[in-house]
Scaffold this motif. Structure first.
Motif, PDB file in Angstrom:
ATOM      1  N   ASP A  20       1.334   8.036  17.539  1.00 55.10           N
ATOM      2  CA  ASP A  20      -0.101   8.353  17.560  1.00 55.10           C
ATOM      3  C   ASP A  20      -0.521   9.390  16.511  1.00 55.10           C
ATOM      4  OD1 ASP A  20      -0.413   6.612  19.638  1.00 55.10           O
ATOM      5  OD2 ASP A  20      -0.529   8.141  21.193  1.00 55.10           O
ATOM      6  N   GLN A  21       0.351   9.755  15.606  1.00 57.69           N
ATOM      7  CA  GLN A  21       0.046  10.791  14.628  1.00 57.69           C
ATOM      8  C   GLN A  21      -0.569  10.210  13.351  1.00 57.69           C
ATOM      9  OE1 GLN A  21       0.258  14.089  15.542  1.00 57.69           O
ATOM     10  NE2 GLN A  21       0.559  12.986  17.457  1.00 57.69           N
ATOM     11  N   TYR A  22      -1.579   9.386  13.549  1.00 53.95           N
ATOM     12  CA  TYR A  22      -2.266   8.725  12.445  1.00 53.95           C
ATOM     13  C   TYR A  22      -3.768   8.868  12.596  1.00 53.95           C
ATOM     14  CZ  TYR A  22       2.016   6.340  11.048  1.00 53.95           C
ATOM     15  OH  TYR A  22       3.269   6.062  10.605  1.00 53.95           O
ATOM     16  N   TYR A  23      -4.447   8.892  11.466  1.00 50.15           N
ATOM     17  CA  TYR A  23      -5.893   8.746  11.432  1.00 50.15           C
ATOM     18  C   TYR A  23      -6.173   7.252  11.370  1.00 50.15           C
ATOM     19  CZ  TYR A  23      -6.588  13.701  10.636  1.00 50.15           C
ATOM     20  OH  TYR A  23      -6.628  15.053  10.787  1.00 50.15           O
ATOM     21  N   GLU A  24      -7.056   6.788  12.242  1.00 48.77           N
ATOM     22  CA  GLU A  24      -7.372   5.366  12.316  1.00 48.77           C
ATOM     23  C   GLU A  24      -8.732   5.108  11.661  1.00 48.77           C
ATOM     24  OE1 GLU A  24      -8.124   1.825  15.606  1.00 48.77           O
ATOM     25  OE2 GLU A  24      -8.021   3.900  16.262  1.00 48.77           O
ATOM     26  N   MET A  52       0.845  -1.183   0.000  1.00 40.43           N
ATOM     27  CA  MET A  52       0.000   0.000   0.000  1.00 40.43           C
ATOM     28  C   MET A  52       0.892   1.248   0.000  1.00 40.43           C
ATOM     29  SD  MET A  52      -3.152  -0.911   2.512  1.00 40.43           S
ATOM     30  CE  MET A  52      -4.583  -0.863   1.472  1.00 40.43           C
ATOM     31  N   LYS A  53       0.415   2.236  -0.696  1.00 44.55           N
ATOM     32  CA  LYS A  53       1.192   3.472  -0.818  1.00 44.55           C
ATOM     33  C   LYS A  53       0.863   4.475   0.288  1.00 44.55           C
ATOM     34  CE  LYS A  53       2.206   7.111  -4.135  1.00 44.55           C
ATOM     35  NZ  LYS A  53       1.998   7.631  -5.470  1.00 44.55           N
ATOM     36  N   TYR A  54      -0.395   4.555   0.709  1.00 50.97           N
ATOM     37  CA  TYR A  54      -0.823   5.598   1.640  1.00 50.97           C
ATOM     38  C   TYR A  54      -1.176   5.087   3.037  1.00 50.97           C
ATOM     39  CZ  TYR A  54      -1.371   8.183  -2.719  1.00 50.97           C
ATOM     40  OH  TYR A  54      -1.155   8.776  -3.931  1.00 50.97           O
ATOM     41  N   ALA A  55      -1.727   3.914   3.121  1.00 51.62           N
ATOM     42  CA  ALA A  55      -2.212   3.389   4.400  1.00 51.62           C
ATOM     43  C   ALA A  55      -1.276   2.304   4.916  1.00 51.62           C
ATOM     44  CB  ALA A  55      -3.617   2.831   4.229  1.00 51.62           C
ATOM     45  N   ILE A  56      -1.309   2.124   6.232  1.00 48.01           N
ATOM     46  CA  ILE A  56      -0.523   1.054   6.845  1.00 48.01           C
ATOM     47  C   ILE A  56      -1.430   0.233   7.750  1.00 48.01           C
ATOM     48  CG2 ILE A  56       1.657   2.337   6.757  1.00 48.01           C
ATOM     49  CD1 ILE A  56       1.288   2.802   9.830  1.00 48.01           C
ATOM     50  N   LYS A  57      -0.997  -0.962   8.016  1.00 49.42           N
ATOM     51  CA  LYS A  57      -1.717  -1.796   8.982  1.00 49.42           C
ATOM     52  C   LYS A  57      -1.375  -1.313  10.383  1.00 49.42           C
ATOM     53  CE  LYS A  57      -1.926  -5.775   6.013  1.00 49.42           C
ATOM     54  NZ  LYS A  57      -1.607  -7.177   5.821  1.00 49.42           N
ATOM     55  N   GLU A  58      -2.270  -1.565  11.292  1.00 46.54           N
ATOM     56  CA  GLU A  58      -2.105  -1.097  12.670  1.00 46.54           C
ATOM     57  C   GLU A  58      -0.780  -1.536  13.274  1.00 46.54           C
ATOM     58  OE1 GLU A  58      -2.253   0.373  16.373  1.00 46.54           O
ATOM     59  OE2 GLU A  58      -3.323   1.045  14.603  1.00 46.54           O
ATOM     60  N   GLN A  59      -0.366  -2.755  13.040  1.00 51.99           N
ATOM     61  CA  GLN A  59       0.866  -3.250  13.653  1.00 51.99           C
ATOM     62  C   GLN A  59       2.116  -2.532  13.142  1.00 51.99           C
ATOM     63  OE1 GLN A  59      -1.475  -5.126  12.197  1.00 51.99           O
ATOM     64  NE2 GLN A  59      -0.620  -6.693  10.878  1.00 51.99           N
ATOM     65  N   LEU A  71      -6.127  -4.061  16.161  1.00 50.80           N
ATOM     66  CA  LEU A  71      -5.223  -4.724  15.221  1.00 50.80           C
ATOM     67  C   LEU A  71      -5.785  -4.837  13.813  1.00 50.80           C
ATOM     68  CD1 LEU A  71      -3.564  -7.506  17.398  1.00 50.80           C
ATOM     69  CD2 LEU A  71      -2.579  -5.370  16.559  1.00 50.80           C
ATOM     70  N   ASP A  72      -7.108  -4.782  13.665  1.00 55.36           N
ATOM     71  CA  ASP A  72      -7.680  -4.863  12.315  1.00 55.36           C
ATOM     72  C   ASP A  72      -7.945  -3.482  11.704  1.00 55.36           C
ATOM     73  OD1 ASP A  72      -9.842  -4.220  13.929  1.00 55.36           O
ATOM     74  OD2 ASP A  72     -11.219  -5.632  12.978  1.00 55.36           O
ATOM     75  N   SER A  73      -7.411  -2.440  12.313  1.00 49.47           N
ATOM     76  CA  SER A  73      -7.559  -1.079  11.781  1.00 49.47           C
ATOM     77  C   SER A  73      -6.549  -0.826  10.662  1.00 49.47           C
ATOM     78  CB  SER A  73      -7.321  -0.038  12.881  1.00 49.47           C
ATOM     79  OG  SER A  73      -8.328  -0.094  13.851  1.00 49.47           O
ATOM     80  N   MET A  74      -6.860   0.182   9.847  1.00 48.21           N
ATOM     81  CA  MET A  74      -5.916   0.718   8.870  1.00 48.21           C
ATOM     82  C   MET A  74      -5.648   2.158   9.269  1.00 48.21           C
ATOM     83  SD  MET A  74      -5.181  -1.696   6.737  1.00 48.21           S
ATOM     84  CE  MET A  74      -4.395  -0.817   5.407  1.00 48.21           C
ATOM     85  N   ASP A  75      -4.424   2.604   9.083  1.00 51.69           N
ATOM     86  CA  ASP A  75      -4.022   3.931   9.532  1.00 51.69           C
ATOM     87  C   ASP A  75      -3.413   4.732   8.385  1.00 51.69           C
ATOM     88  OD1 ASP A  75      -4.692   3.119  12.163  1.00 51.69           O
ATOM     89  OD2 ASP A  75      -2.693   2.282  12.444  1.00 51.69           O
ATOM     90  N   VAL A  76      -3.656   6.041   8.429  1.00 55.80           N
ATOM     91  CA  VAL A  76      -3.069   6.977   7.463  1.00 55.80           C
ATOM     92  C   VAL A  76      -2.364   8.060   8.264  1.00 55.80           C
ATOM     93  CG1 VAL A  76      -3.540   8.648   5.633  1.00 55.80           C
ATOM     94  CG2 VAL A  76      -4.845   6.508   5.730  1.00 55.80           C
ATOM     95  N   ALA A  77      -1.104   8.289   7.955  1.00 54.55           N
ATOM     96  CA  ALA A  77      -0.323   9.300   8.672  1.00 54.55           C
ATOM     97  C   ALA A  77      -0.972  10.675   8.532  1.00 54.55           C
ATOM     98  CB  ALA A  77       1.110   9.339   8.159  1.00 54.55           C
TER      99      ALA A  77
END
Length: 103
Positions: A13-17, A1-8, A30-36
């Motif tokens: 804490d500077q991410y949108y969940e 993925m280019k923009y999002a990361i897996k929670e792990q 743990l099943d969330s996706m995060d975007v900086a």
């Protein structure tokens, strides 16, 4: 993925969940996706979410239903396009997903 990361893979804490289901007091599942935060802003997502949720910048989270997601997705934003498969799986889980702002 280019923009999002897996929670792990989140480093701070500077991410949108993006989290499946309605709001809950527990963050960073743990099943969330995060975007900086810097990606969220540089890709215009703060402004885009404000078109659907006028109070978005001032609230700690929003619950997004499928109709609202489709409105956001029509923008063609590449971050949202990347997240769409995850969001569709979230809608199979519950009628909303929750977007949490960084603390």
């Amino acid at each position: 993925m280019k923009y999002a990361i897996k929670e792990q893979d989140r480093k701070n804490d500077q991410y949108y969940e993006f989290r499946k289901g309605p709001h809950s007091p527990w963050r960073w599942r743990l099943d969330s996706m995060d975007v900086a935060q810097d990606v969220f802003r540089s890709q215009g997502l703060a402004e885009l979410f404000t078109t659907v949720f006028p109070d978005f910048p001032e609230v700690p989270y929003v619950e997004v239903n499928e109709e609202q997601w489709q409105r956001l997705l029509r923008s063609g934003n590449p971050v949202l396009q990347e997240l769409d498969p995850y969001v569709q799986s979230a809608f199979a889980y519950a009628p909303v997903f929750t977007l949490y702002a960084p603390k």
